[in-house]
Every structure is written in structure tokens, then in C-alpha cells.
Design a protein around this motif. Structure first.
Motif, mmCIF file in Angstrom:
data_model
loop_
_atom_site.group_PDB
_atom_site.id
_atom_site.type_symbol
_atom_site.label_atom_id
_atom_site.label_comp_id
_atom_site.label_asym_id
_atom_site.label_seq_id
_atom_site.Cartn_x
_atom_site.Cartn_y
_atom_site.Cartn_z
ATOM 1 N N SER A 1 0.816 -1.221 0.000
ATOM 2 C CA SER A 1 0.000 0.000 0.000
ATOM 3 C C SER A 1 0.848 1.268 0.000
ATOM 4 O O SER A 1 0.363 2.339 -0.370
ATOM 5 C CB SER A 1 -0.933 0.000 1.216
ATOM 6 O OG SER A 1 -0.190 -0.114 2.421
ATOM 7 N N LYS A 2 2.132 1.148 0.400
ATOM 8 C CA LYS A 2 3.044 2.305 0.396
ATOM 9 C C LYS A 2 3.878 2.363 -0.870
ATOM 10 O O LYS A 2 4.833 3.124 -0.957
ATOM 11 C CB LYS A 2 3.958 2.236 1.623
ATOM 12 C CG LYS A 2 3.203 2.317 2.945
ATOM 13 C CD LYS A 2 4.175 2.242 4.121
ATOM 14 C CE LYS A 2 3.405 2.296 5.444
ATOM 15 N NZ LYS A 2 4.320 2.204 6.618
ATOM 16 N N LYS A 3 3.514 1.515 -1.843
ATOM 17 C CA LYS A 3 4.179 1.447 -3.139
ATOM 18 C C LYS A 3 5.617 0.957 -3.037
ATOM 19 O O LYS A 3 6.466 1.279 -3.881
ATOM 20 C CB LYS A 3 4.129 2.801 -3.857
ATOM 21 C CG LYS A 3 2.709 3.252 -4.198
ATOM 22 C CD LYS A 3 2.691 4.512 -5.029
ATOM 23 C CE LYS A 3 1.258 4.902 -5.403
ATOM 24 N NZ LYS A 3 1.204 6.115 -6.226
ATOM 25 N N LEU A 4 5.895 0.157 -1.996
ATOM 26 C CA LEU A 4 7.195 -0.491 -1.871
ATOM 27 C C LEU A 4 7.103 -1.880 -2.496
ATOM 28 O O LEU A 4 6.127 -2.591 -2.306
ATOM 29 C CB LEU A 4 7.602 -0.593 -0.400
ATOM 30 C CG LEU A 4 7.767 0.731 0.351
ATOM 31 C CD1 LEU A 4 8.106 0.479 1.817
ATOM 32 C CD2 LEU A 4 8.857 1.586 -0.308
ATOM 33 N N GLN A 5 8.133 -2.252 -3.240
ATOM 34 C CA GLN A 5 8.096 -3.527 -3.952
ATOM 35 C C GLN A 5 8.207 -4.694 -2.980
ATOM 36 O O GLN A 5 9.126 -4.769 -2.165
ATOM 37 C CB GLN A 5 9.227 -3.592 -4.977
ATOM 38 C CG GLN A 5 9.139 -4.812 -5.890
ATOM 39 C CD GLN A 5 10.272 -4.908 -6.879
ATOM 40 O OE1 GLN A 5 11.335 -5.409 -6.529
ATOM 41 N NE2 GLN A 5 10.052 -4.424 -8.109
ATOM 42 N N LEU A 6 7.242 -5.607 -3.081
ATOM 43 C CA LEU A 6 7.268 -6.814 -2.274
ATOM 44 C C LEU A 6 7.974 -7.947 -3.009
ATOM 45 O O LEU A 6 8.714 -8.720 -2.404
ATOM 46 C CB LEU A 6 5.846 -7.248 -1.916
ATOM 47 C CG LEU A 6 5.051 -6.305 -1.002
ATOM 48 C CD1 LEU A 6 3.642 -6.825 -0.805
ATOM 49 C CD2 LEU A 6 5.745 -6.168 0.348
ATOM 50 N N CYS A 7 7.713 -8.037 -4.293
ATOM 51 C CA CYS A 7 8.383 -9.058 -5.093
ATOM 52 C C CYS A 7 8.233 -8.730 -6.572
ATOM 53 O O CYS A 7 7.438 -7.868 -6.953
ATOM 54 C CB CYS A 7 7.823 -10.450 -4.792
ATOM 55 S SG CYS A 7 6.120 -10.675 -5.344
ATOM 56 N N PHE A 8 9.027 -9.426 -7.377
ATOM 57 C CA PHE A 8 8.987 -9.243 -8.828
ATOM 58 C C PHE A 8 9.018 -10.622 -9.466
ATOM 59 O O PHE A 8 9.933 -11.407 -9.228
ATOM 60 C CB PHE A 8 10.170 -8.395 -9.301
ATOM 61 C CG PHE A 8 10.124 -8.059 -10.765
ATOM 62 C CD1 PHE A 8 9.412 -6.955 -11.202
ATOM 63 C CD2 PHE A 8 10.781 -8.851 -11.699
ATOM 64 C CE1 PHE A 8 9.354 -6.636 -12.550
ATOM 65 C CE2 PHE A 8 10.726 -8.546 -13.042
ATOM 66 C CZ PHE A 8 10.005 -7.429 -13.465
ATOM 67 N N LEU A 9 8.003 -10.933 -10.247
ATOM 68 C CA LEU A 9 7.901 -12.230 -10.908
ATOM 69 C C LEU A 9 8.144 -12.042 -12.403
ATOM 70 O O LEU A 9 7.485 -11.223 -13.045
ATOM 71 C CB LEU A 9 6.507 -12.832 -10.688
ATOM 72 C CG LEU A 9 6.054 -13.007 -9.230
ATOM 73 C CD1 LEU A 9 4.597 -13.459 -9.191
ATOM 74 C CD2 LEU A 9 6.939 -14.006 -8.513
ATOM 75 N N ASP A 10 9.111 -12.783 -12.947
ATOM 76 C CA ASP A 10 9.347 -12.694 -14.388
ATOM 77 C C ASP A 10 8.948 -14.016 -15.049
ATOM 78 O O ASP A 10 8.736 -15.034 -14.403
ATOM 79 C CB ASP A 10 10.813 -12.369 -14.679
ATOM 80 C CG ASP A 10 11.751 -13.434 -14.143
ATOM 81 O OD1 ASP A 10 11.281 -14.279 -13.348
ATOM 82 O OD2 ASP A 10 12.939 -13.420 -14.498
ATOM 83 N N LYS A 11 8.802 -13.954 -16.339
ATOM 84 C CA LYS A 11 8.410 -15.115 -17.139
ATOM 85 C C LYS A 11 7.100 -15.743 -16.646
ATOM 86 O O LYS A 11 6.989 -16.964 -16.485
ATOM 87 C CB LYS A 11 9.529 -16.160 -17.159
ATOM 88 C CG LYS A 11 10.785 -15.680 -17.876
ATOM 89 C CD LYS A 11 11.824 -16.784 -17.994
ATOM 90 C CE LYS A 11 13.042 -16.287 -18.765
ATOM 91 N NZ LYS A 11 14.078 -17.346 -18.906
ATOM 92 N N VAL A 12 6.138 -14.887 -16.423
ATOM 93 C CA VAL A 12 4.800 -15.351 -16.051
ATOM 94 C C VAL A 12 4.000 -15.550 -17.331
ATOM 95 O O VAL A 12 3.942 -14.655 -18.184
ATOM 96 C CB VAL A 12 4.085 -14.337 -15.129
ATOM 97 C CG1 VAL A 12 2.692 -14.844 -14.757
ATOM 98 C CG2 VAL A 12 4.908 -14.096 -13.874
ATOM 99 N N GLU A 13 3.392 -16.695 -17.489
ATOM 100 C CA GLU A 13 2.660 -16.983 -18.714
ATOM 101 C C GLU A 13 1.434 -16.080 -18.840
ATOM 102 O O GLU A 13 0.769 -15.775 -17.837
ATOM 103 C CB GLU A 13 2.235 -18.453 -18.739
ATOM 104 C CG GLU A 13 3.415 -19.412 -18.761
ATOM 105 C CD GLU A 13 2.975 -20.838 -19.030
ATOM 106 O OE1 GLU A 13 1.777 -21.044 -19.279
ATOM 107 O OE2 GLU A 13 3.844 -21.727 -19.018
ATOM 108 N N PRO A 14 1.114 -15.637 -20.052
ATOM 109 C CA PRO A 14 0.000 -14.697 -20.246
ATOM 110 C C PRO A 14 -1.363 -15.261 -19.870
ATOM 111 O O PRO A 14 -2.273 -14.513 -19.544
ATOM 112 C CB PRO A 14 0.063 -14.362 -21.742
ATOM 113 C CG PRO A 14 0.828 -15.492 -22.354
ATOM 114 C CD PRO A 14 1.815 -15.926 -21.319
ATOM 115 N N ASN A 15 -1.511 -16.581 -19.910
ATOM 116 C CA ASN A 15 -2.797 -17.175 -19.558
ATOM 117 C C ASN A 15 -2.901 -17.514 -18.069
ATOM 118 O O ASN A 15 -3.830 -18.189 -17.638
ATOM 119 C CB ASN A 15 -3.059 -18.430 -20.398
ATOM 120 C CG ASN A 15 -1.970 -19.488 -20.205
ATOM 121 O OD1 ASN A 15 -0.973 -19.244 -19.536
ATOM 122 N ND2 ASN A 15 -2.176 -20.651 -20.798
ATOM 123 N N ALA A 16 -1.946 -17.047 -17.292
ATOM 124 C CA ALA A 16 -1.984 -17.280 -15.851
ATOM 125 C C ALA A 16 -3.101 -16.447 -15.218
ATOM 126 O O ALA A 16 -3.365 -15.308 -15.620
ATOM 127 C CB ALA A 16 -0.642 -16.914 -15.217
#
Length: 294
Positions: A19-34
Motif C-alpha cells: 500500500s506504500k508502493k514499496l516492492q514486495l516481489c517481482f515475478l518474471d516469465k509469467v505466462e500470459p494465460n496465468a
């Protein structure tokens, strides 16, 4: 993989902020149909997964459902979502059980006039009026029927409700049950009149409202309301509570009926909007809850 053979196959990147716009995590290579639900599962597989139910929103404040598909969202290949802590939760089955068990037993406490409710000399006494007895039977049957449907008939999703919301809902249902029970079963309560034919008519309306839960019209004329409104179950329940209000002539019952009607009208109109969007040939003259009016 079979996906990599596709010429234009593009993976998504998903950034989760608090809610404070701090990054919790970053996921890469997520399939578009997820789906959003699958992304939540990915979060729980992290080294330090969230220990509370998750709610995701887009930057415009729109809440995302678990069945929303990533490629169908109004985002680019890098999707930014905001994480919200929903706090303690309960499943829908427990929610409805909590809302129904309380009113059922609270009303019976007043009906049997247990100690410390009215004056000492009225402990364990009963009202001589037929309306009071009938009101107890109707009220008890209403919630017993709901409990039966919750346990044996309805199938609820795996969704949850915040504990804080459940507490407010229970306060509403439990509070109104105690309020109306206090007056109807009070030793000084006197019905305006006990005409057998009027009581019989109101009782018939109440029972009809309680039993008219068949999800489709049949040869029975009383089920033809399904041709006129989108949510006849709300219509029947409103009719049942209206007859209960007239039968008892009790202000708390009338207020509960009025507030419940407003809430059921909101739910009915929301459902009707969904029906009109999903079904192109949905009848235009079909109302939400009141035939030809509302």
C-alpha cells in the motif's frame, strides 16, 4: 516447451507493491494465460510467503478476482499490482452459519423467558397469545431452513470474508433478532387483534415465501414469478418478512424488513446487470425484485 515454439509468445512480468508502493516481489516469465489465483500460488512458493489472504488491485483501484486472466487485464507486459492485507478471514460456510445460528437461539431465549431478561416473576412463563407462538415457529423455521440449506444444499466457493465484516453482519442479524424477540415475547406485549382468518392468511403468505425456493417455474402458478423477476427468492423472502411484520405489528420487525428489502434490492439489481451482460436475449421486461416496478 510447446509455448516457446509459438512465434509471438510473450511472457509477462508482474510487480507486486504494498500500500506504500514499496516492492514486495517481482515475478518474471509469467505466462500470459496465468490467472490471479495462480499468481497468488506463486507468491506462496516464495521464501517468505504472505501469511494472510491476499487481495490484488490495479493502479486504478479495481480489485482483481482469482479467475481474472493476466493477458485480459488492461496492463502491458509488465503488470503492476498492489497487495492488500485482508486480515483474518472465514470461509463462506462459516459466515452463513454464524449469521443464522445466533438469531435462532437468541429468539428462543426470549420466547422461553429465561432469567435476567424480564422481571423475576415472569421467568419461564409463556405468552397466552396465538400470534406470539406462531411468530416463534415462523422465526425459528426461517433460520432452521437456512441452516439446512447451508449444510446440505448450497455449495459455496472457496472465497472468504474478513472477520471484521463478519462481526458487523452478526451484530446486524443477532441484534435485530434480540430486539424483535424482546418486544414480541414481552409480558406486556398485546397484539392489536387476533382474528383467526387474518392470522391464517398471513401465515399462508409466510409459509409460501419460505417454501418458494424452486429455481425454475413449474405448473404451480405461485412459481410463475420467475417469469417476472430476476431474483424471485428475494421477492418471496421479502413477502415472508412483510407478512411477519403485519402479523406481529412490531416496529423492530418492520424496520428489519425494510432494511433487508433495500439490501436484497441492491443484490438483485447487481445480479440482473450480470444476467443482461451475459445473455443477449435476456427478457427486457423482467424486473430485478418487484414485478414491473423495480
Amino acid at each position: 516447451s510447446k509455448h516457446m515454439k509459438a512465434k509471438n509468445y510473450v511472457f509477462f512480468e508482474v510487480e507486486i507493491l504494498d500500500s506504500k508502493k514499496l516492492q514486495l516481489c517481482f515475478l518474471d516469465k509469467v505466462e500470459p494465460n496465468a490467472t490471479i489465483g495462480e499468481i497468488k500460488c506463486l507468491l506462496h512458493n516464495l521464501e517468505n510467503p504472505p501469511a494472510v489472504p491476499l487481495c490484488f488491485q490495479l493502479s486504478d483501484g479495481k480489485s482483481l478476482r482469482d479467475d481474472d486472466v493476466l493477458e485480459n487485464l488492461p496492463v502491458g507486459t509488465t503488470a503492476t499490482m498492489f497487495f492488500h492485507d485482508l486480515g483474518p478471514q472465514l470461509g463462506w460456510t462459516m459466515v452463513f452459519l454464524a449469521q443464522c445460528v445466533g438469531p435462532l437461539f437468541l429468539y428462543l431465549l426470549f420466547y422461553f423467558r429465561l432469567p435476567n431478561i424480564y422481571l423475576h416473576e415472569h421467568n419461564y412463563t409463556r405468552s397466552p397469545y396465538k400470534v406470539v407462538k406462531l411468530a416463534c415457529v415462523c422465526h425459528s423455521f426461517h433460520y432452521i431452513k437456512k441452516l439446512f440449506e447451508i449444510i446440505f444444499i448450497h455449495r459455496f466457493s472457496h472465497g472468504t470474508m474478513p472477520l471484521r465484516t463478519i462481526m458487523w453482519n452478526c451484530l446486524y442479524y443477532w441484534g435485530f433478532a434480540a430486539w424483535m424477540a424482546y418486544y414480541i415475547n414481552h409480558p406486556l406485549y398485546t397484539p392489536p387483534g387476533e382474528h383467526d382468518h387474518e392470522i391464517s392468511n398471513l401465515k399462508t403468505i409466510f409459509w409460501h415465501g419460505m417454501f418458494s425456493s424452486i429455481p425454475y417455474p413449474t405448473k404451480n402458478p405461485f412459481t410463475w414469478l420467475f417469469f417476472l423477476v430476476s431474483c424471485p427468492n428475494y421477492t418471496y423472502e421479502t413477502g415472508a418478512w412483510l407478512s411477519f411484520s403485519i402479523m406481529t405489528q412490531c416496529a423492530p420487525v418492520a424496520l428489519f424488513t425494510f432494511i433487508s428489502f433495500i439490501q436484497m434490492t441492491i443484490w438483485a439489481r447487481e445480479k440482473q446487470e450480470i444476467y443482461t451482460r451475459e445473455f443477449i436475449s435476456y427478457p427486457e421486461l423482467r424486473s430485478a425484485i418487484v414485478p414491473l416496478f423495480l
